[in-house]
Design an enzyme around this catalytic site. Sequence first.
Site, PDB file in Angstrom:
ATOM      1  N   SER A  61      43.809  39.011  25.227  1.00  0.00           N
ATOM      2  CA  SER A  61      43.654  40.441  25.488  1.00  0.00           C
ATOM      3  C   SER A  61      43.465  40.783  26.965  1.00  0.00           C
ATOM      4  CB  SER A  61      42.502  41.023  24.672  1.00  0.00           C
ATOM      5  OG  SER A  61      41.257  40.583  25.159  1.00  0.00           O
ATOM      6  N   LYS A  98      36.224  42.388  28.751  1.00  0.00           N
ATOM      7  CA  LYS A  98      37.052  43.592  28.867  1.00  0.00           C
ATOM      8  C   LYS A  98      36.851  44.225  30.240  1.00  0.00           C
ATOM      9  CE  LYS A  98      38.407  43.614  24.544  1.00  0.00           C
ATOM     10  NZ  LYS A  98      39.593  42.847  24.292  1.00  0.00           N
TER      11      LYS A  98
END
Length: 143
Positions: A61, A98
């Site tokens: 990701s 993230k």
Amino acid sequence: MSITFLGPLSSGGEKLPFYSFQVPAGFPSPAADHIEKHISLDELFNIRAPHVYLVKIEGDSMQGAGIYGGDLVIVDRSVYAEHGDIVIAALNSEPICKRLHMRQHEVILMSENPKYPARHVMEGDELLIWGLVKYSVRSHEKT
């Protein structure tokens, strides 16, 4: 995506030669007389500091930020997270890596891969920032 905490390094560490010239991606010929000094990677990345730790990344990701599954990231928990930083965090007890987006009263955890949606931090969610990703290390060895 998941992460594995590896913790701080043990004591010791070997100093490696640091060459004072830039190496092209061709056929360099490093010579001993170009060694400027010896450096320690743990000193260079400040890994021995008590507020710095290592994390192994799993998943894809964050590949748009150059962080791939299997990479080690060097995380500093002493720095305050700001908009745009890549963080290691826990959202509702789920550890994640993230990019942090903070706009007015909105907090969003963004992936760097279009396959994954943004994660909006909602009222009632618990977000704990465990540290900022300062460096990443990747093995280029064939598996």
